[in-house]
Design a protein around this motif. Structure first.
Motif, mmCIF file in Angstrom:
data_model
loop_
_atom_site.group_PDB
_atom_site.id
_atom_site.type_symbol
_atom_site.label_atom_id
_atom_site.label_comp_id
_atom_site.label_asym_id
_atom_site.label_seq_id
_atom_site.Cartn_x
_atom_site.Cartn_y
_atom_site.Cartn_z
ATOM 1 N N VAL A 72 0.904 -1.282 0.051
ATOM 2 C CA VAL A 72 0.105 0.075 -0.131
ATOM 3 C C VAL A 72 0.936 1.165 0.176
ATOM 4 N N HIS A 73 1.881 1.402 1.017
ATOM 5 C CA HIS A 73 2.532 2.458 1.163
ATOM 6 C C HIS A 73 3.813 2.903 0.015
ATOM 7 N N ILE A 74 4.064 1.765 -0.895
ATOM 8 C CA ILE A 74 5.055 1.917 -1.922
ATOM 9 C C ILE A 74 4.768 3.000 -2.811
ATOM 10 N N THR A 75 3.556 3.258 -3.117
ATOM 11 C CA THR A 75 3.242 4.212 -3.981
ATOM 12 C C THR A 75 3.541 5.940 -3.408
ATOM 13 N N HIS A 76 3.752 5.871 -2.300
ATOM 14 C CA HIS A 76 4.271 7.081 -1.647
ATOM 15 C C HIS A 76 5.958 7.078 -2.057
ATOM 16 N N HIS A 77 6.797 5.928 -2.175
ATOM 17 C CA HIS A 77 7.931 6.192 -2.240
ATOM 18 C C HIS A 77 8.500 5.861 -3.494
ATOM 19 N N VAL A 129 16.024 11.726 3.799
ATOM 20 C CA VAL A 129 16.565 10.478 4.371
ATOM 21 C C VAL A 129 15.535 9.410 4.396
ATOM 22 N N HIS A 130 14.367 9.644 4.744
ATOM 23 C CA HIS A 130 13.141 8.485 4.695
ATOM 24 C C HIS A 130 13.035 8.054 3.302
ATOM 25 N N HIS A 131 12.935 8.950 2.144
ATOM 26 C CA HIS A 131 12.701 8.814 1.009
ATOM 27 C C HIS A 131 13.742 8.262 0.015
ATOM 28 N N ALA A 132 14.954 8.128 0.861
ATOM 29 C CA ALA A 132 15.964 7.676 0.025
ATOM 30 C C ALA A 132 15.945 6.028 -0.168
ATOM 31 N N CYS A 133 16.712 5.572 -1.335
ATOM 32 C CA CYS A 133 16.775 3.924 -1.348
ATOM 33 C C CYS A 133 18.039 3.715 -1.081
ATOM 34 N N ASN A 134 18.941 4.630 -0.720
ATOM 35 C CA ASN A 134 20.520 4.181 -0.364
ATOM 36 C C ASN A 134 20.160 2.991 1.162
ATOM 37 N N ILE A 135 21.025 2.064 0.911
ATOM 38 C CA ILE A 135 20.805 0.918 2.112
ATOM 39 C C ILE A 135 21.038 1.615 3.482
ATOM 40 N N LYS A 136 21.816 2.632 3.674
ATOM 41 C CA LYS A 136 22.092 3.236 4.899
ATOM 42 C C LYS A 136 20.750 4.017 5.381
ATOM 43 N N TYR A 137 20.181 4.322 4.652
ATOM 44 C CA TYR A 137 18.690 5.344 4.737
ATOM 45 C C TYR A 137 17.511 4.536 4.858
ATOM 46 N N LEU A 138 17.587 3.459 4.474
ATOM 47 C CA LEU A 138 16.184 2.564 4.584
ATOM 48 C C LEU A 138 15.514 2.423 5.693
ATOM 49 N N TYR A 173 16.649 9.056 -4.516
ATOM 50 C CA TYR A 173 15.465 8.782 -4.291
ATOM 51 C C TYR A 173 14.717 7.843 -5.003
ATOM 52 N N GLY A 174 13.465 7.269 -4.414
ATOM 53 C CA GLY A 174 12.939 6.201 -5.137
ATOM 54 C C GLY A 174 13.043 5.031 -4.516
ATOM 55 N N ILE A 175 12.633 3.794 -5.163
ATOM 56 C CA ILE A 175 12.831 2.338 -4.569
ATOM 57 C C ILE A 175 13.965 1.499 -5.460
ATOM 58 N N TYR A 176 14.283 0.322 -4.621
ATOM 59 C CA TYR A 176 15.123 -0.518 -5.544
ATOM 60 C C TYR A 176 14.580 -1.941 -5.389
ATOM 61 N N PRO A 177 14.482 -2.835 -6.428
ATOM 62 C CA PRO A 177 14.473 -2.166 -8.005
ATOM 63 C C PRO A 177 13.514 -1.311 -8.529
ATOM 64 N N LYS A 178 13.860 -0.604 -9.545
ATOM 65 C CA LYS A 178 12.789 0.318 -10.156
ATOM 66 C C LYS A 178 11.538 -0.376 -10.416
ATOM 67 N N VAL A 223 2.354 1.652 -10.500
ATOM 68 C CA VAL A 223 2.551 2.239 -9.186
ATOM 69 C C VAL A 223 1.574 1.568 -8.280
ATOM 70 N N LEU A 224 0.127 1.543 -8.559
ATOM 71 C CA LEU A 224 -0.606 0.918 -7.410
ATOM 72 C C LEU A 224 -0.593 -0.523 -7.268
ATOM 73 N N LEU A 225 -0.214 -1.203 -8.351
ATOM 74 C CA LEU A 225 -0.438 -2.800 -8.268
ATOM 75 C C LEU A 225 0.762 -3.382 -8.201
ATOM 76 N N TYR A 226 2.039 -2.667 -8.275
ATOM 77 C CA TYR A 226 3.409 -3.197 -8.336
ATOM 78 C C TYR A 226 3.500 -4.299 -7.352
ATOM 79 N N GLU A 227 3.656 -4.035 -6.103
ATOM 80 C CA GLU A 227 4.084 -4.749 -5.240
ATOM 81 C C GLU A 227 2.813 -6.122 -4.874
ATOM 82 N N TRP A 228 1.586 -5.585 -5.269
ATOM 83 C CA TRP A 228 0.597 -6.663 -5.137
ATOM 84 C C TRP A 228 0.646 -7.801 -6.147
ATOM 85 N N ARG A 229 1.253 -7.318 -7.268
ATOM 86 C CA ARG A 229 1.485 -8.467 -8.300
ATOM 87 C C ARG A 229 2.481 -9.435 -8.056
ATOM 88 N N LYS A 230 3.618 -8.631 -7.324
ATOM 89 C CA LYS A 230 4.840 -9.729 -6.782
ATOM 90 C C LYS A 230 4.438 -10.622 -5.794
#
Length: 312
Positions: A116-121, A196-205, A234-239, A248-255
């Motif tokens: 649900v929340h991934i759409t914000h990131h 920091v919160h919106h970073a996809c760097n491992i240190k900041y996740l 910024y963003g998520i990994y993997p893109k 954007v809405l269904l990406y993680e649900w499909r996975k």
């Protein structure tokens, strides 16, 4: 003035003030971005943020009656009755902010809620419009986190007004144009903290989960300061494969659906694929954020020791 926000029209009162202010500040940041060639905005990205915000708003309207029914059920069986003094409002603000911290923490640490929340990131841009790039389905369950506050005697309308004010502030910290807020960095969530919160760097996740107050992150060990030696990505990994609204809405649900359909899985494994931490796999082939960060800090500490030996 307080009466203006205290009844069931309080939410509308907050938003009627916030919308023109938001529009003005966003326009100013867009002009700054254009004049300075900072490239903080992208038309398609802004359109996706607006689309997701409208979907979230529509679902919020549909859920409003049921959500308030649940919260008022708890309020009608409340443990305490408060006088509406300044202390009532201050306490309501603090515990509502804490309830949001818990909600936000779960959104990052349980895969169904992360879906649900991934759409914000997922945006690779970070600007004020990112602030209302909403988790569309969150109104389906958000009220459950605020119901205990109603049980403690806080009027549900007041809880939601305080939450709305927090949301307004939370939108403003989505900016790269404010580098530091001085001593407020120790108390409030600031643009630096939220970058920091919106970073996809491992240190900041999974860091800096608060909406208004940064104290919860410092108390519960989820705080991370913005490091000039580790520029934010910024963003998520993997893109995601594309930025279409349905993707954007269904990406993680499909996975998730693909994972739970694997043949030969135990029932507990299927449940884990839905509710365990993102990255968890039944065969141990995946890594959660905590595992990635453990490896990151192990390598970093090893590298620092090697440097110390060479300079000794």
């Amino acid at each position: 003035m307080m009466d203006y926000f205290m009844d069931e029209n309080g939410l509308e009162s907050v938003y009627s003030w916030a919308i023109p202010i938001h529009a003005t500040i966003i326009l100013a940041e867009m002009i700054y971005s254009h004049v300075s060639e900072a490239k903080l905005y992208d038309k398609k990205d802004v359109a996706t943020s607006v689309y997701l915000a409208l979907m979230n708003f529509g679902l919020d309207l549909l859920m409003k009656g049921f959500a308030m029914f649940v919260m008022f059920f708890f309020y009608n069986h409340r443990l305490f009755t408060w006088d509406f003094t300044i202390w009532y409002w201050l306490i309501c603000f603090v515990i509502t902010d804490f309830a949001y911290y818990v909600l936000h923490y779960v959104d990052h640490h349980s895969r169904a809620f992360w879906a649900v929340h991934i759409t914000h990131h997922n945006s690779e841009y970070f600007n004020l419009t990112t602030g209302f790039r909403s988790p569309v389905l969150q109104p389906l369950y958000r009220y459950l986190y605020f119901s205990p506050l109603a049980f403690l005697g806080f009027n549900p309308w007041h809880i939601m007004v305080v939450y709305a004010i927090g949301q307004v502030y939370g939108t403003w910290v989505h900016t790269q144009t404010v580098k530091s807020m001085g001593f407020l960095e120790y108390i409030l969530v600031t643009p630096s903290h939220h970058r920091v919160h919106h970073a996809c760097n491992i240190k900041y996740l999974d860091r800096n989960m608060g909406m208004c107050l940064i104290i919860w992150d410092k108390i519960f060990g989820t705080f991370e300061k913005e490091d000039p030696n580790t520029p934010v990505k910024y963003g998520i990994y993997p893109k995601m494969p594309d930025n279409k609204p349905d993707t954007v809405l269904l990406y993680e649900w499909r996975k998730i659906w693909k994972d739970i359909k694997q043949p030969g899985l135990k029932f507990s494994d299927r449940i884990n694929y839905i509710f365990n931490s993102p990255g968890w796999r039944h065969d141990g082939a995946g890594k959660t954020v905590r595992q990635y960060q453990k490896d990151y800090w192990t390598k970093k500490n090893r590298k620092n020791k090697q440097i110390q030996k060479k300079t000794a």
